[in-house]
Design an enzyme around this catalytic site. Sequence first.
Site, PDB file in Angstrom:
ATOM      1  N   ARG A 173       0.890  -1.166   0.000  1.00 51.73           N
ATOM      2  CA  ARG A 173       0.000   0.000   0.000  1.00 51.73           C
ATOM      3  C   ARG A 173       0.923   1.209   0.000  1.00 51.73           C
ATOM      4  O   ARG A 173       1.517   1.546   1.026  1.00 51.73           O
ATOM      5  CB  ARG A 173      -0.915  -0.028   1.225  1.00 51.73           C
ATOM      6  CG  ARG A 173      -1.901   1.134   1.330  1.00 51.73           C
ATOM      7  CD  ARG A 173      -2.796   0.968   2.561  1.00 51.73           C
ATOM      8  NE  ARG A 173      -3.583   2.151   2.838  1.00 51.73           N
ATOM      9  CZ  ARG A 173      -4.806   2.379   2.360  1.00 51.73           C
ATOM     10  NH1 ARG A 173      -5.380   1.493   1.566  1.00 51.73           N
ATOM     11  NH2 ARG A 173      -5.448   3.482   2.669  1.00 51.73           N
ATOM     12  N   HIS A 192      -6.700   1.297  -7.118  1.00 50.83           N
ATOM     13  CA  HIS A 192      -7.102   0.608  -5.886  1.00 50.83           C
ATOM     14  C   HIS A 192      -7.900  -0.641  -6.301  1.00 50.83           C
ATOM     15  O   HIS A 192      -9.106  -0.711  -6.114  1.00 50.83           O
ATOM     16  CB  HIS A 192      -7.958   1.534  -5.035  1.00 50.83           C
ATOM     17  CG  HIS A 192      -8.062   1.125  -3.595  1.00 50.83           C
ATOM     18  ND1 HIS A 192      -7.652  -0.121  -3.142  1.00 50.83           N
ATOM     19  CD2 HIS A 192      -8.527   1.787  -2.497  1.00 50.83           C
ATOM     20  CE1 HIS A 192      -7.864  -0.199  -1.840  1.00 50.83           C
ATOM     21  NE2 HIS A 192      -8.395   0.932  -1.424  1.00 50.83           N
ATOM     22  N   ASP A 194     -16.933   9.141  -2.370  1.00 48.72           N
ATOM     23  CA  ASP A 194     -15.662   9.015  -1.662  1.00 48.72           C
ATOM     24  C   ASP A 194     -15.375  10.366  -1.012  1.00 48.72           C
ATOM     25  O   ASP A 194     -16.009  11.373  -1.331  1.00 48.72           O
ATOM     26  CB  ASP A 194     -14.562   8.622  -2.650  1.00 48.72           C
ATOM     27  CG  ASP A 194     -13.256   8.200  -1.980  1.00 48.72           C
ATOM     28  OD1 ASP A 194     -13.232   8.106  -0.735  1.00 48.72           O
ATOM     29  OD2 ASP A 194     -12.264   7.988  -2.698  1.00 48.72           O
ATOM     30  N   CYS A 236     -16.484   3.892  -0.021  1.00 52.69           N
ATOM     31  CA  CYS A 236     -15.301   3.056   0.227  1.00 52.69           C
ATOM     32  C   CYS A 236     -14.699   3.278   1.615  1.00 52.69           C
ATOM     33  O   CYS A 236     -13.840   2.487   2.030  1.00 52.69           O
ATOM     34  CB  CYS A 236     -14.259   3.282  -0.860  1.00 52.69           C
ATOM     35  SG  CYS A 236     -13.765   5.000  -1.063  1.00 52.69           S
TER      36      CYS A 236
END
Length: 286
Positions: A96, A123, A206, A244
């Site tokens: 990540r 992602h 988001d 998300c």
Amino acid sequence: MNDLLTIAALSRADIDRILSLAEMPIGSARPLEGKGVALYFEKPSARTRNSTEMAAVQLGGHPIYLQPAELGIGTRETPEDVARTLACYHSLICGRVFDHKVLEAMATATPVPVLNMLSDRDHPLQALADLLTIRQLMGRIEGVKIAFIGEANNVSRSLADACALVGSELRVASPAGFGFAPGTPAVTQFVDPHEAIEGVDVVYTDVWVSMGDPESDEKREAFERFQVNEALIALSPHAHFLHCLPAHRGEEVTHAVMEGPNSAVWRQAENRMHSARGALHWMIEG
């Protein structure tokens, strides 16, 4: 060997296989039995760490959480040398990261598969969880109409790539200058969220300012009329709502929408674990 750095690099058959593996009963397959899984985090994350660690454990693996100070990528060692070292101990390397190029460098250097848990460009684990959630809610993913209210970022980019592969329609509503380039596959761009949301099956949003991005009063002002609130949702009253996470209630979404009857946010969050399990399984079986 199956790397998973971007959704765009997958085929429709790959996605179908990953989703199928994600829906297998937990414990029914343990392809990582006795194997290590390196989890490198430049950015902290509640969902990504918990979901990916548990996915590795459910497949029989042993996850090891690694932080930048432990590896020294770019200071003590190159990404390539770090990846070669980790491959001595682990069967999968997951990262990540801030810069997608770090993952690309690791993938070119190591004999074991590399998974993108998030980068500045993509992602893929979130997009797979989104597809899994939508299929559970709608019974299909082909032909589903999705409105994403927000900017063209790593989340919406991977979602757009996924929609192009599976035959879903993605409408993206963003302020001028924050959207996708004209001609982006599977994306219809809007500057008015009211137009984008009418008649859709899924509404998705988001945060306005992603982790690591600079705070900007100008950006927040530009996004103010893009809040997903009760009035906006009412234009598609039967649409499922996704986010998300983390959510900034009162900014991009209201508390009432997050906790409303059409919210599938927590199912979507749980599916991060199941989709990660499917992705890890697919990578190791490749």
